[in-house]
Design a protein around this motif. Structure first.
Motif, PDB file in Angstrom:
ATOM      1  N   GLY A  70      -3.271  41.016 -33.079  1.00  0.00           N
ATOM      2  CA  GLY A  70      -4.395  40.096 -33.096  1.00  0.00           C
ATOM      3  C   GLY A  70      -4.691  39.509 -31.726  1.00  0.00           C
ATOM      4  O   GLY A  70      -3.848  39.474 -30.830  1.00  0.00           O
ATOM      5  N   ARG A  71      -5.902  39.027 -31.581  1.00  0.00           N
ATOM      6  CA  ARG A  71      -6.365  38.511 -30.294  1.00  0.00           C
ATOM      7  C   ARG A  71      -5.586  37.279 -29.854  1.00  0.00           C
ATOM      8  O   ARG A  71      -5.276  37.104 -28.675  1.00  0.00           O
ATOM      9  N   GLU A  72      -5.221  36.394 -30.782  1.00  0.00           N
ATOM     10  CA  GLU A  72      -4.544  35.150 -30.425  1.00  0.00           C
ATOM     11  C   GLU A  72      -3.226  35.395 -29.695  1.00  0.00           C
ATOM     12  O   GLU A  72      -2.983  34.871 -28.615  1.00  0.00           O
ATOM     13  N   ARG A  73      -2.356  36.211 -30.294  1.00  0.00           N
ATOM     14  CA  ARG A  73      -1.068  36.499 -29.653  1.00  0.00           C
ATOM     15  C   ARG A  73      -1.254  37.281 -28.360  1.00  0.00           C
ATOM     16  O   ARG A  73      -0.522  37.080 -27.389  1.00  0.00           O
ATOM     17  N   PHE A  74      -2.213  38.182 -28.366  1.00  0.00           N
ATOM     18  CA  PHE A  74      -2.441  38.994 -27.177  1.00  0.00           C
ATOM     19  C   PHE A  74      -2.864  38.127 -25.989  1.00  0.00           C
ATOM     20  O   PHE A  74      -2.332  38.267 -24.880  1.00  0.00           O
ATOM     21  N   VAL A  75      -3.813  37.222 -26.204  1.00  0.00           N
ATOM     22  CA  VAL A  75      -4.272  36.357 -25.111  1.00  0.00           C
ATOM     23  C   VAL A  75      -3.166  35.386 -24.710  1.00  0.00           C
ATOM     24  O   VAL A  75      -3.028  35.058 -23.529  1.00  0.00           O
ATOM     25  N   ARG A  76      -2.359  34.942 -25.674  1.00  0.00           N
ATOM     26  CA  ARG A  76      -1.184  34.138 -25.336  1.00  0.00           C
ATOM     27  C   ARG A  76      -0.323  34.859 -24.302  1.00  0.00           C
ATOM     28  O   ARG A  76       0.086  34.278 -23.283  1.00  0.00           O
ATOM     29  N   ASN A  77      -0.055  36.139 -24.554  1.00  0.00           N
ATOM     30  CA  ASN A  77       0.769  36.930 -23.639  1.00  0.00           C
ATOM     31  C   ASN A  77       0.097  37.094 -22.281  1.00  0.00           C
ATOM     32  O   ASN A  77       0.747  37.000 -21.230  1.00  0.00           O
ATOM     33  N   ALA A  78      -1.210  37.346 -22.292  1.00  0.00           N
ATOM     34  CA  ALA A  78      -1.945  37.533 -21.043  1.00  0.00           C
ATOM     35  C   ALA A  78      -1.964  36.248 -20.217  1.00  0.00           C
ATOM     36  O   ALA A  78      -1.937  36.292 -18.975  1.00  0.00           O
ATOM     37  N   LEU A  79      -2.017  35.108 -20.885  1.00  0.00           N
ATOM     38  CA  LEU A  79      -1.995  33.831 -20.167  1.00  0.00           C
ATOM     39  C   LEU A  79      -0.651  33.587 -19.497  1.00  0.00           C
ATOM     40  O   LEU A  79      -0.590  33.064 -18.383  1.00  0.00           O
ATOM     41  N   ILE A  80       0.422  33.983 -20.148  1.00  0.00           N
ATOM     42  CA  ILE A  80       1.742  33.847 -19.520  1.00  0.00           C
ATOM     43  C   ILE A  80       1.809  34.741 -18.282  1.00  0.00           C
ATOM     44  O   ILE A  80       2.315  34.328 -17.226  1.00  0.00           O
ATOM     45  N   ALA A  81       1.280  35.949 -18.396  1.00  0.00           N
ATOM     46  CA  ALA A  81       1.234  36.838 -17.230  1.00  0.00           C
ATOM     47  C   ALA A  81       0.386  36.235 -16.126  1.00  0.00           C
ATOM     48  O   ALA A  81       0.734  36.317 -14.934  1.00  0.00           O
TER      49      ALA A  81
END
Length: 392
Positions: free
Chosen positions: A304-315
Protein backbone atom coordinates in the motif's frame (compact mmCIF):
# COMPACT_ATOMS: atom_id res chain seq x y z
CA UNK A 1 -8.10 -45.39 1.74
CA UNK A 2 -6.93 -46.12 -1.80
CA UNK A 3 -3.21 -46.67 -2.30
CA UNK A 4 -1.24 -43.79 -3.76
CA UNK A 5 -0.68 -44.04 -7.52
CA UNK A 6 2.74 -45.36 -8.48
CA UNK A 7 3.95 -44.67 -12.00
CA UNK A 8 5.36 -47.73 -13.73
CA UNK A 9 8.44 -46.04 -15.17
CA UNK A 10 9.77 -43.67 -12.54
CA UNK A 11 12.85 -42.80 -14.58
CA UNK A 12 10.82 -41.62 -17.56
CA UNK A 13 8.44 -39.74 -15.28
CA UNK A 14 11.35 -37.95 -13.65
CA UNK A 15 12.81 -37.02 -17.04
CA UNK A 16 9.38 -35.78 -18.12
CA UNK A 17 9.04 -33.55 -15.04
CA UNK A 18 12.51 -32.11 -15.47
CA UNK A 19 11.87 -31.35 -19.14
CA UNK A 20 8.58 -29.65 -18.32
CA UNK A 21 10.25 -27.63 -15.57
CA UNK A 22 12.98 -26.42 -17.93
CA UNK A 23 10.42 -25.53 -20.58
CA UNK A 24 8.49 -23.50 -17.99
CA UNK A 25 11.59 -21.54 -17.02
CA UNK A 26 12.53 -23.29 -13.79
CA UNK A 27 16.18 -23.91 -13.00
CA UNK A 28 15.90 -26.75 -10.51
CA UNK A 29 13.56 -29.61 -9.61
CA UNK A 30 13.93 -32.01 -6.71
CA UNK A 31 11.52 -34.27 -4.84
CA UNK A 32 10.99 -34.98 -1.16
CA UNK A 33 8.27 -36.33 1.13
CA UNK A 34 6.03 -34.51 3.61
CA UNK A 35 7.68 -36.16 6.63
CA UNK A 36 11.20 -34.93 5.87
CA UNK A 37 11.08 -31.54 7.64
CA UNK A 38 10.23 -32.47 11.23
CA UNK A 39 13.08 -30.49 12.80
CA UNK A 40 11.95 -27.35 10.98
CA UNK A 41 8.73 -27.40 12.98
CA UNK A 42 10.50 -27.17 16.32
CA UNK A 43 12.70 -24.34 15.05
CA UNK A 44 9.63 -22.45 13.87
CA UNK A 45 7.87 -22.99 17.20
CA UNK A 46 10.87 -21.54 19.05
CA UNK A 47 11.00 -18.60 16.62
CA UNK A 48 7.36 -17.77 17.36
CA UNK A 49 7.68 -18.44 21.11
CA UNK A 50 10.49 -15.88 21.30
CA UNK A 51 8.32 -13.34 19.50
CA UNK A 52 10.81 -13.07 16.65
CA UNK A 53 8.01 -13.19 14.08
CA UNK A 54 6.99 -9.67 15.12
CA UNK A 55 3.52 -8.78 13.88
CA UNK A 56 3.34 -11.68 11.41
CA UNK A 57 0.52 -13.33 13.34
CA UNK A 58 -0.28 -15.56 10.38
CA UNK A 59 2.85 -17.55 11.22
CA UNK A 60 1.55 -18.35 14.69
CA UNK A 61 -2.05 -18.92 13.61
CA UNK A 62 -1.24 -21.92 11.40
CA UNK A 63 1.90 -23.10 13.15
CA UNK A 64 0.98 -26.79 13.16
CA UNK A 65 0.27 -26.86 9.43
CA UNK A 66 3.57 -25.12 8.69
CA UNK A 67 5.46 -27.54 10.89
CA UNK A 68 3.98 -30.63 9.24
CA UNK A 69 3.02 -30.64 5.53
CA UNK A 70 0.89 -33.73 6.18
CA UNK A 71 -1.45 -31.58 8.26
CA UNK A 72 -1.96 -29.26 5.32
CA UNK A 73 -2.93 -32.14 3.02
CA UNK A 74 -2.89 -35.60 4.63
CA UNK A 75 -3.21 -37.39 1.27
CA UNK A 76 0.05 -35.98 -0.09
CA UNK A 77 2.79 -38.57 -0.59
CA UNK A 78 5.39 -36.56 -2.52
CA UNK A 79 6.39 -32.91 -2.80
CA UNK A 80 8.00 -31.64 -5.99
CA UNK A 81 10.08 -28.55 -5.21
CA UNK A 82 10.93 -26.19 -8.05
CA UNK A 83 13.37 -23.29 -8.06
CA UNK A 84 13.69 -20.28 -10.32
CA UNK A 85 16.93 -18.31 -10.47
CA UNK A 86 16.64 -14.53 -10.19
CA UNK A 87 20.32 -13.63 -9.82
CA UNK A 88 20.95 -10.02 -10.88
CA UNK A 89 23.52 -9.01 -13.45
CA UNK A 90 24.96 -6.32 -11.20
CA UNK A 91 25.98 -5.74 -7.58
CA UNK A 92 22.70 -4.86 -5.83
CA UNK A 93 24.58 -3.08 -3.05
CA UNK A 94 25.96 -0.35 -5.34
CA UNK A 95 22.67 1.58 -5.11
CA UNK A 96 23.25 2.09 -1.37
CA UNK A 97 25.82 4.77 -2.23
CA UNK A 98 23.26 6.74 -4.28
CA UNK A 99 21.50 8.33 -1.33
CA UNK A 100 18.90 10.26 -3.31
CA UNK A 101 17.74 7.15 -5.12
CA UNK A 102 15.72 4.27 -3.72
CA UNK A 103 17.11 0.78 -3.15
CA UNK A 104 14.48 -1.82 -3.98
CA UNK A 105 15.17 -5.50 -3.35
CA UNK A 106 16.15 -7.36 -6.51
CA UNK A 107 13.19 -9.71 -6.37
CA UNK A 108 10.73 -6.80 -6.35
CA UNK A 109 12.19 -5.11 -9.41
CA UNK A 110 10.46 -7.73 -11.54
CA UNK A 111 6.85 -8.76 -11.92
CA UNK A 112 5.34 -10.33 -8.81
CA UNK A 113 7.00 -13.73 -8.67
CA UNK A 114 3.76 -15.30 -7.42
CA UNK A 115 2.18 -14.38 -10.75
CA UNK A 116 5.24 -15.49 -12.72
CA UNK A 117 5.48 -18.91 -11.09
CA UNK A 118 1.99 -20.04 -10.16
CA UNK A 119 0.60 -20.43 -13.66
CA UNK A 120 3.69 -22.35 -14.73
CA UNK A 121 3.47 -24.63 -11.69
CA UNK A 122 -0.18 -25.32 -12.44
CA UNK A 123 0.71 -26.32 -15.99
CA UNK A 124 3.35 -28.80 -14.79
CA UNK A 125 1.05 -30.12 -12.07
CA UNK A 126 -1.78 -30.69 -14.54
CA UNK A 127 0.53 -32.68 -16.81
CA UNK A 128 1.77 -34.70 -13.81
CA UNK A 129 -1.84 -35.47 -12.85
CA UNK A 130 -2.75 -36.47 -16.41
CA UNK A 131 0.23 -38.81 -16.68
CA UNK A 132 -0.10 -40.47 -13.25
CA UNK A 133 -3.77 -40.17 -12.32
CA UNK A 134 -2.70 -38.57 -9.06
CA UNK A 135 -4.19 -35.53 -7.37
CA UNK A 136 -2.06 -32.38 -7.17
CA UNK A 137 -1.98 -29.04 -5.37
CA UNK A 138 0.26 -26.06 -6.13
CA UNK A 139 1.72 -23.58 -3.61
CA UNK A 140 3.83 -20.42 -4.06
CA UNK A 141 4.43 -18.70 -0.72
CA UNK A 142 0.68 -18.17 -0.20
CA UNK A 143 -0.12 -21.11 2.09
CA UNK A 144 1.38 -22.48 5.34
CA UNK A 145 4.20 -24.26 3.54
CA UNK A 146 7.82 -24.04 4.70
CA UNK A 147 9.43 -23.87 1.28
CA UNK A 148 13.02 -23.44 2.43
CA UNK A 149 13.21 -26.53 4.69
CA UNK A 150 11.41 -28.55 2.01
CA UNK A 151 13.86 -27.33 -0.64
CA UNK A 152 16.73 -28.35 1.62
CA UNK A 153 15.20 -31.79 2.21
CA UNK A 154 14.73 -32.17 -1.54
CA UNK A 155 18.36 -31.23 -2.26
CA UNK A 156 17.92 -27.91 -4.04
CA UNK A 157 20.10 -26.13 -1.48
CA UNK A 158 20.51 -25.58 2.24
CA UNK A 159 19.35 -22.91 4.66
CA UNK A 160 22.36 -20.72 5.25
CA UNK A 161 23.31 -18.76 8.32
CA UNK A 162 21.05 -15.94 7.07
CA UNK A 163 18.16 -18.50 7.12
CA UNK A 164 17.63 -18.13 3.37
CA UNK A 165 18.17 -20.95 0.91
CA UNK A 166 21.65 -21.19 -0.62
CA UNK A 167 22.47 -23.23 -3.70
CA UNK A 168 25.87 -24.29 -5.01
CA UNK A 169 24.59 -23.42 -8.49
CA UNK A 170 22.62 -20.24 -7.88
CA UNK A 171 23.86 -18.79 -4.61
CA UNK A 172 21.18 -17.01 -2.60
CA UNK A 173 18.99 -15.99 -5.55
CA UNK A 174 16.14 -18.50 -5.83
CA UNK A 175 12.35 -18.32 -5.89
CA UNK A 176 10.68 -21.49 -4.66
CA UNK A 177 7.41 -23.19 -5.45
CA UNK A 178 5.96 -26.61 -4.71
CA UNK A 179 3.64 -29.23 -6.14
CA UNK A 180 2.08 -31.54 -3.57
CA UNK A 181 0.84 -34.81 -5.05
CA UNK A 182 -0.72 -38.10 -3.97
CA UNK A 183 1.65 -39.89 -6.34
CA UNK A 184 4.55 -41.88 -4.92
CA UNK A 185 7.62 -40.38 -6.60
CA UNK A 186 11.31 -41.25 -6.11
CA UNK A 187 12.92 -38.75 -3.75
CA UNK A 188 16.26 -36.93 -3.77
CA UNK A 189 18.84 -36.69 -1.02
CA UNK A 190 18.88 -33.63 1.21
CA UNK A 191 21.59 -31.04 0.57
CA UNK A 192 24.36 -30.68 3.15
CA UNK A 193 25.30 -27.37 4.74
CA UNK A 194 28.23 -25.73 2.92
CA UNK A 195 28.49 -22.46 4.87
CA UNK A 196 31.57 -23.58 6.78
CA UNK A 197 33.13 -20.86 8.94
CA UNK A 198 31.88 -18.01 6.73
CA UNK A 199 29.80 -15.35 8.48
CA UNK A 200 29.67 -12.68 5.77
CA UNK A 201 25.85 -12.58 5.79
CA UNK A 202 25.77 -12.14 9.56
CA UNK A 203 28.37 -9.40 9.69
CA UNK A 204 26.90 -7.29 6.89
CA UNK A 205 23.42 -6.97 8.43
CA UNK A 206 22.82 -3.24 9.10
CA UNK A 207 20.62 -3.87 12.15
CA UNK A 208 22.21 -7.00 13.63
CA UNK A 209 19.07 -9.04 12.98
CA UNK A 210 20.79 -12.41 13.51
CA UNK A 211 21.01 -13.35 17.23
CA UNK A 212 23.13 -16.34 16.19
CA UNK A 213 23.97 -18.20 12.99
CA UNK A 214 20.83 -19.76 11.46
CA UNK A 215 18.59 -17.57 13.61
CA UNK A 216 16.70 -14.44 12.56
CA UNK A 217 14.89 -11.87 14.66
CA UNK A 218 12.47 -10.44 12.11
CA UNK A 219 11.75 -7.45 14.34
CA UNK A 220 15.22 -6.13 13.54
CA UNK A 221 15.24 -7.11 9.85
CA UNK A 222 14.93 -4.30 7.29
CA UNK A 223 12.96 -6.54 4.95
CA UNK A 224 10.41 -7.14 7.70
CA UNK A 225 10.35 -3.49 8.77
CA UNK A 226 9.80 -2.15 5.25
CA UNK A 227 7.35 -4.79 4.05
CA UNK A 228 5.54 -6.62 6.85
CA UNK A 229 5.55 -4.03 9.64
CA UNK A 230 2.50 -1.79 9.36
CA UNK A 231 3.13 0.90 11.92
CA UNK A 232 5.81 3.35 12.97
CA UNK A 233 9.33 2.02 12.41
CA UNK A 234 11.33 2.26 15.65
CA UNK A 235 13.66 5.26 15.62
CA UNK A 236 16.69 3.12 16.45
CA UNK A 237 16.53 1.40 13.04
CA UNK A 238 15.76 4.34 10.76
CA UNK A 239 19.31 5.54 10.09
CA UNK A 240 20.44 1.95 9.46
CA UNK A 241 17.80 1.60 6.76
CA UNK A 242 19.67 4.08 4.58
CA UNK A 243 17.86 4.29 1.25
CA UNK A 244 16.40 0.76 1.42
CA UNK A 245 12.70 1.39 0.86
CA UNK A 246 11.53 -2.14 0.05
CA UNK A 247 13.40 -5.15 1.37
CA UNK A 248 17.12 -5.56 1.95
CA UNK A 249 19.54 -7.61 -0.17
CA UNK A 250 22.66 -7.20 1.97
CA UNK A 251 22.82 -10.70 3.47
CA UNK A 252 21.95 -12.29 0.13
CA UNK A 253 24.34 -10.22 -1.94
CA UNK A 254 27.48 -10.95 0.09
CA UNK A 255 27.09 -14.74 0.03
CA UNK A 256 30.28 -16.22 -1.52
CA UNK A 257 28.23 -18.89 -3.29
CA UNK A 258 26.79 -16.18 -5.52
CA UNK A 259 29.94 -16.37 -7.64
CA UNK A 260 28.49 -19.53 -9.17
CA UNK A 261 25.11 -17.96 -9.91
CA UNK A 262 24.28 -17.34 -13.52
CA UNK A 263 22.38 -14.18 -14.30
CA UNK A 264 18.65 -14.83 -14.53
CA UNK A 265 17.15 -14.86 -17.99
CA UNK A 266 15.91 -11.39 -18.88
CA UNK A 267 13.02 -12.96 -20.77
CA UNK A 268 11.97 -14.83 -17.64
CA UNK A 269 12.41 -12.21 -14.93
CA UNK A 270 13.10 -8.88 -16.52
CA UNK A 271 13.68 -6.06 -14.05
CA UNK A 272 11.74 -2.89 -14.71
CA UNK A 273 14.17 -0.16 -15.65
CA UNK A 274 12.24 2.41 -13.60
CA UNK A 275 12.66 0.27 -10.45
CA UNK A 276 16.42 -0.25 -10.65
CA UNK A 277 17.25 3.13 -9.05
CA UNK A 278 14.20 5.43 -8.90
CA UNK A 279 14.52 8.99 -7.64
CA UNK A 280 13.18 9.47 -4.13
CA UNK A 281 11.60 12.80 -5.13
CA UNK A 282 9.42 11.04 -7.70
CA UNK A 283 8.31 8.36 -5.24
CA UNK A 284 7.44 10.91 -2.56
CA UNK A 285 5.05 12.59 -4.99
CA UNK A 286 2.89 9.49 -5.50
CA UNK A 287 -0.69 9.74 -4.28
CA UNK A 288 -2.74 6.56 -3.89
CA UNK A 289 -4.01 6.27 -7.51
CA UNK A 290 -0.54 7.05 -8.87
CA UNK A 291 1.02 4.51 -6.49
CA UNK A 292 -1.37 1.79 -7.61
CA UNK A 293 -0.80 2.57 -11.27
CA UNK A 294 2.99 2.79 -11.00
CA UNK A 295 3.29 -0.52 -9.14
CA UNK A 296 0.70 -2.46 -11.09
CA UNK A 297 1.91 -6.05 -11.40
CA UNK A 298 4.62 -5.48 -8.76
CA UNK A 299 4.79 -7.11 -5.31
CA UNK A 300 5.34 -3.61 -3.92
CA UNK A 301 1.71 -2.78 -4.57
CA UNK A 302 0.67 -5.17 -1.78
CA UNK A 303 2.08 -3.01 1.04
CA UNK A 304 0.00 0.00 0.00
CA UNK A 305 0.92 3.62 -0.56
CA UNK A 306 1.02 4.54 3.15
CA UNK A 307 3.77 2.11 4.15
CA UNK A 308 5.65 2.70 0.93
CA UNK A 309 5.80 6.49 1.40
CA UNK A 310 6.74 5.93 5.05
CA UNK A 311 9.77 3.99 3.82
CA UNK A 312 10.63 6.59 1.18
CA UNK A 313 10.50 9.36 3.79
CA UNK A 314 12.99 7.52 5.99
CA UNK A 315 15.27 7.21 2.97
CA UNK A 316 14.83 10.92 2.29
CA UNK A 317 15.79 11.73 5.87
CA UNK A 318 18.93 9.62 5.47
CA UNK A 319 19.86 11.13 2.10
CA UNK A 320 21.36 14.42 3.26
CA UNK A 321 19.88 15.89 0.08
CA UNK A 322 18.27 19.26 0.81
CA UNK A 323 16.54 19.16 -2.58
CA UNK A 324 14.14 16.68 -1.03
CA UNK A 325 12.92 19.18 1.58
CA UNK A 326 10.03 20.59 -0.54
CA UNK A 327 8.43 17.22 -1.40
CA UNK A 328 8.86 16.11 2.22
CA UNK A 329 7.29 19.31 3.55
CA UNK A 330 4.24 18.75 1.37
CA UNK A 331 3.65 15.43 3.10
CA UNK A 332 3.25 17.15 6.48
CA UNK A 333 -0.37 17.65 5.42
CA UNK A 334 -0.92 14.09 4.19
CA UNK A 335 -4.12 12.29 5.21
CA UNK A 336 -2.10 9.46 6.75
CA UNK A 337 -0.72 10.06 10.27
CA UNK A 338 2.01 7.50 9.53
CA UNK A 339 3.15 9.58 6.56
CA UNK A 340 2.89 12.86 8.46
CA UNK A 341 4.99 11.51 11.30
CA UNK A 342 7.73 10.22 9.03
CA UNK A 343 7.73 13.53 7.17
CA UNK A 344 8.46 15.28 10.46
CA UNK A 345 11.30 12.85 11.14
CA UNK A 346 12.75 13.23 7.65
CA UNK A 347 12.80 17.01 7.95
CA UNK A 348 14.50 16.80 11.33
CA UNK A 349 17.26 14.73 9.74
CA UNK A 350 17.65 17.05 6.76
CA UNK A 351 18.51 19.90 9.14
CA UNK A 352 17.25 23.36 9.93
CA UNK A 353 15.90 23.64 13.49
CA UNK A 354 14.47 27.09 12.79
CA UNK A 355 12.55 25.75 9.80
CA UNK A 356 11.22 22.88 11.92
CA UNK A 357 9.93 25.37 14.50
CA UNK A 358 8.30 27.47 11.78
CA UNK A 359 6.61 24.44 10.26
CA UNK A 360 5.38 23.31 13.64
CA UNK A 361 3.83 26.72 14.25
CA UNK A 362 2.10 26.74 10.87
CA UNK A 363 0.73 23.21 11.11
CA UNK A 364 -0.24 23.31 14.77
CA UNK A 365 -0.87 20.29 17.03
CA UNK A 366 -1.67 16.98 15.36
CA UNK A 367 -4.66 14.91 16.38
CA UNK A 368 -2.58 11.72 16.42
CA UNK A 369 -0.27 10.99 19.36
CA UNK A 370 2.38 9.27 17.25
CA UNK A 371 2.72 12.36 15.04
CA UNK A 372 2.94 14.61 18.09
CA UNK A 373 5.75 12.42 19.39
CA UNK A 374 7.69 12.90 16.16
CA UNK A 375 7.23 16.67 16.45
CA UNK A 376 8.43 16.59 20.04
CA UNK A 377 11.56 14.64 19.09
CA UNK A 378 12.23 16.92 16.11
CA UNK A 379 11.96 20.09 18.19
CA UNK A 380 14.06 18.78 21.07
CA UNK A 381 16.58 16.80 19.02
CA UNK A 382 15.82 13.59 20.90
CA UNK A 383 14.65 10.16 19.89
CA UNK A 384 16.75 9.91 16.74
CA UNK A 385 19.65 7.82 18.00
CA UNK A 386 20.83 5.56 15.19
CA UNK A 387 21.51 1.89 15.64
CA UNK A 388 25.20 1.13 15.77
CA UNK A 389 26.35 -2.40 15.01
CA UNK A 390 28.24 -4.13 17.77
CA UNK A 391 31.93 -4.65 17.18
CA UNK A 392 32.64 -8.09 15.74
Amino acid sequence: MCAAPVHKDQGRLRAFLEAEARAAGFDGLRITRPDQVREAGSRLAEFVARGRHGTMQWMADRLEQRADPARLWPQARSIVMLAMNYAPGHDPLEILECKSRAAISVYAQNRDYHDVMKGRLKTIAAKLAARTGADVKVFVDTAPVMEKPLAEAAGIGWQGKHTNLVSREFGSWLFLGSIFTTAELPTDEAEADHCGSCRACLDVCPTDAFPAPYQLDARRCISYLTIEHKGVIPAEFRAAMGNRIYGCDDCLAVCPWNKFARRASEAKLQAREDLRAPELAELLALDDPAFRAFFSGSPIKRIGRERFVRNALIAAGNSGDRRLVPPVERLLADDSPLVRGMAVWALSQLGGSERIATLRASHGPDSQAEVEEEWRCALTGTGTTAWRKKAS
